[in-house]
Structures are given as C-alpha cells and as structure tokens.
Write a protein that holds these residues in place. Structure first.
Motif, mmCIF file in Angstrom:
data_model
loop_
_atom_site.group_PDB
_atom_site.id
_atom_site.type_symbol
_atom_site.label_atom_id
_atom_site.label_comp_id
_atom_site.label_asym_id
_atom_site.label_seq_id
_atom_site.Cartn_x
_atom_site.Cartn_y
_atom_site.Cartn_z
ATOM 1 N N LEU A 17 0.816 -1.216 0.000
ATOM 2 C CA LEU A 17 0.000 0.000 0.000
ATOM 3 C C LEU A 17 0.851 1.268 0.000
ATOM 4 O O LEU A 17 0.364 2.335 -0.412
ATOM 5 N N HIS A 18 2.097 1.157 0.440
ATOM 6 C CA HIS A 18 2.970 2.324 0.490
ATOM 7 C C HIS A 18 3.962 2.371 -0.668
ATOM 8 O O HIS A 18 4.873 3.194 -0.667
ATOM 9 N N ASP A 19 3.802 1.478 -1.634
ATOM 10 C CA ASP A 19 4.691 1.465 -2.798
ATOM 11 C C ASP A 19 3.827 1.423 -4.056
ATOM 12 O O ASP A 19 3.137 0.440 -4.322
ATOM 13 N N LYS A 20 3.852 2.485 -4.843
ATOM 14 C CA LYS A 20 2.969 2.608 -5.998
ATOM 15 C C LYS A 20 3.241 1.529 -7.041
ATOM 16 O O LYS A 20 2.311 0.994 -7.656
ATOM 17 N N LYS A 21 4.519 1.202 -7.271
ATOM 18 C CA LYS A 21 4.848 0.193 -8.277
ATOM 19 C C LYS A 21 4.337 -1.186 -7.859
ATOM 20 O O LYS A 21 3.780 -1.929 -8.673
ATOM 21 N N LEU A 22 4.543 -1.515 -6.591
ATOM 22 C CA LEU A 22 4.066 -2.804 -6.102
ATOM 23 C C LEU A 22 2.539 -2.859 -6.114
ATOM 24 O O LEU A 22 1.946 -3.885 -6.452
ATOM 25 N N LEU A 23 1.906 -1.748 -5.751
ATOM 26 C CA LEU A 23 0.444 -1.697 -5.733
ATOM 27 C C LEU A 23 -0.121 -1.876 -7.137
ATOM 28 O O LEU A 23 -1.131 -2.575 -7.332
ATOM 29 N N ALA A 24 0.536 -1.262 -8.123
ATOM 30 C CA ALA A 24 0.081 -1.387 -9.505
ATOM 31 C C ALA A 24 0.152 -2.833 -9.972
ATOM 32 O O ALA A 24 -0.766 -3.336 -10.632
ATOM 33 N N ARG A 25 1.236 -3.531 -9.621
ATOM 34 C CA ARG A 25 1.369 -4.934 -10.017
ATOM 35 C C ARG A 25 0.389 -5.821 -9.250
ATOM 36 O O ARG A 25 -0.133 -6.788 -9.797
ATOM 37 N N PHE A 26 0.154 -5.470 -8.007
ATOM 38 C CA PHE A 26 -0.764 -6.262 -7.183
ATOM 39 C C PHE A 26 -2.193 -6.168 -7.698
ATOM 40 O O PHE A 26 -2.970 -7.126 -7.603
ATOM 41 N N LEU A 27 -2.543 -5.018 -8.247
ATOM 42 C CA LEU A 27 -3.903 -4.795 -8.745
ATOM 43 C C LEU A 27 -4.041 -5.093 -10.238
ATOM 44 O O LEU A 27 -5.122 -4.888 -10.804
ATOM 45 N N ALA A 28 -2.979 -5.576 -10.867
ATOM 46 C CA ALA A 28 -3.019 -5.868 -12.299
ATOM 47 C C ALA A 28 -4.120 -6.849 -12.690
ATOM 48 O O ALA A 28 -4.694 -6.719 -13.781
#
Length: 240
Positions: A17-28
């Motif tokens: 939730l605090h990392d935009k890149k990780l969040l984007a991949r998680f919600l892919a």
C-alpha cells in the motif's frame, strides 16, 4: 504456522500500500479482468466489421496468456518485498537461525501461492478463458498457475541484486510467458522449442479435452516447477 501466515500477510499488504509500483502490479488482475470483459468484445466486433476476421476464436489464447501473467506479477511483488526488507534491515538475516530462515521462506512461498490462487480463480470465473471446461479443470488450472508465483518469487530473490536491478532481471521471466500463445498456436515440430516452459504444459493441461492427457501435462508442469523451486530455495537459504 497460521499466526506467522497472517502476520506476514498483513505486513506485506502494508508494504504494498505504500509502494505505488508494487500496488500497480498487485492490482493488475483487475485490469486484466476489465480488458477481457469490456475491451476485448467491442475490439473484436470492430475487427470483424472492418476485416471480416473472427477474433473471438482467439479469445482463449489471449485470455490464457493474460491470466498466466498474474502469478508472475504476484511473485514479483513478493520478491520485491523481500528485497525491500533486506535493504531496510541489512545484515539482519545473518543472525537468524537456519530453522527460522527455512520457516520464514516457506511461509512467504505459501502466502505468494495463496494470493496468486485467489486472484487467478477470480479472474477465471469472471472471464472464462476456456468456457467448455468444468469447475474441476478450472481448479486444476488455477492450482498449476498459482505455484508459478513462488517460482518467480524465488527466481528474483535468488539474484544478488537490489530492488531496482530486480525489475531488470525479472524481465527474463517473460521468456517463459511468451511460449503460452506460441505453444498453443504453433504446430509440430516448432512447438518443441516451447517445452522448457511450465506455462506450455499448463496451457495444454487447461484446454485439452482428454482428462488423462490433461493430468499428464499438468504433472509435467509440476515437475518442472518443483525442480526449479528446490534449486532456487537452496540458493536462497545459502545466502540468507
């Protein structure tokens, strides 16, 4: 076991939730669902009206390829979380007992596979990549795909890199994914060149109508993945 599973899951979600890149991949997976349900149908209709090509016959190939991306993204997220923790707490793992390191790695692999399975099964139910298959084949395909997530996690985590370089090295994993459409569309003997990827065998285990053949192809995918996971796990445990 369950307490460690839950605490690790909550901690990973907090990092995501605090990392935009990780969040984007998680919600892919959400993006994949939207593409298959709301973008592909009108795009297919446009192609049919303009060129007369029935794009719908390729829907399963496209959908299976996109769904196969999900475990790769989830595995990358887990690997980058581990690399993030190493960067934030350098040298901490060296003081951990071997049994604790093994349990921690095992729990991370289970969490990664579980999250991947949830996303994959939801995506399959909503998009129906192979509409002719029943619920048992769907669960089998989701299981085969979900165990690829720990494979990706271990592959990236075993590399002597930081998070920035991890994004670069993880690109090599796309080679395994390319064989999904190639393996489904190529004929003998060209499809032999795709046998090295577990995704080839997973795809055919999913679409082939004969249950016995499906089980054999799935077993081959499990063996390839298991061998890779054992080798990579050994490398990581020697490093941490």
């Amino acid at each position: 076991m369950w307490s460690g599973f839950i605490s690790l899951f909550i901690g990973d979600i907090n990092i995501i939730l605090h990392d935009k890149k990780l969040l984007a991949r998680f919600l892919a997976p959400v993006v994949i669902i939207l593409l298959l349900k709301y973008v592909f149908p009108p795009f297919s209709g446009l192609i049919i009206s303009k060129a007369g090509d029935h794009l719908n016959r390729y829907y399963s190939v496209i959908a299976i390829t996109l769904v196969s991306i999900i475990p790769m993204l989830i595995g990358k997220v887990s690997a980058f979380i581990l690399l993030h923790e190493k960067e934030m707490h350098p040298g901490q793992n060296e003081t951990t007992l071997p049994d604790s390191r093994y349990k921690s790695l095992f729990v991370m692999m289970v969490v990664t596979a579980f999250i991947s399975f949830v996303f994959v099964i939801i995506t399959i139910i909503l998009t129906k990549p192979v509409p002719t298959e029943g619920w048992l084949r769907t669960l089998f395909a989701a299981f085969l795909l979900s165990i690829q997530a720990p494979f990706v996690f271990l592959f990236i985590s075993s590399l002597p890199v930081n998070r920035r370089m991890g994004f670069v090295f993880s690109g090599f994993y796309w080679i395994l994914l390319i064989v999904v459409p190639l393996g489904l569309l190529l004929h003998h003997p060209w499809n032999y060149f795709t046998f090295f990827s577990p995704f080839y065998w997973i795809s055919w285990a999913w679409v082939i109508p004969v249950p016995t053949d499906s089980f054999i192809y799935g077993a081959i995918a499990i063996v390839l993945t298991s061998v890779a996971i054992i080798i990579l796990s050994g490398r990581i445990l020697r490093k941490i």
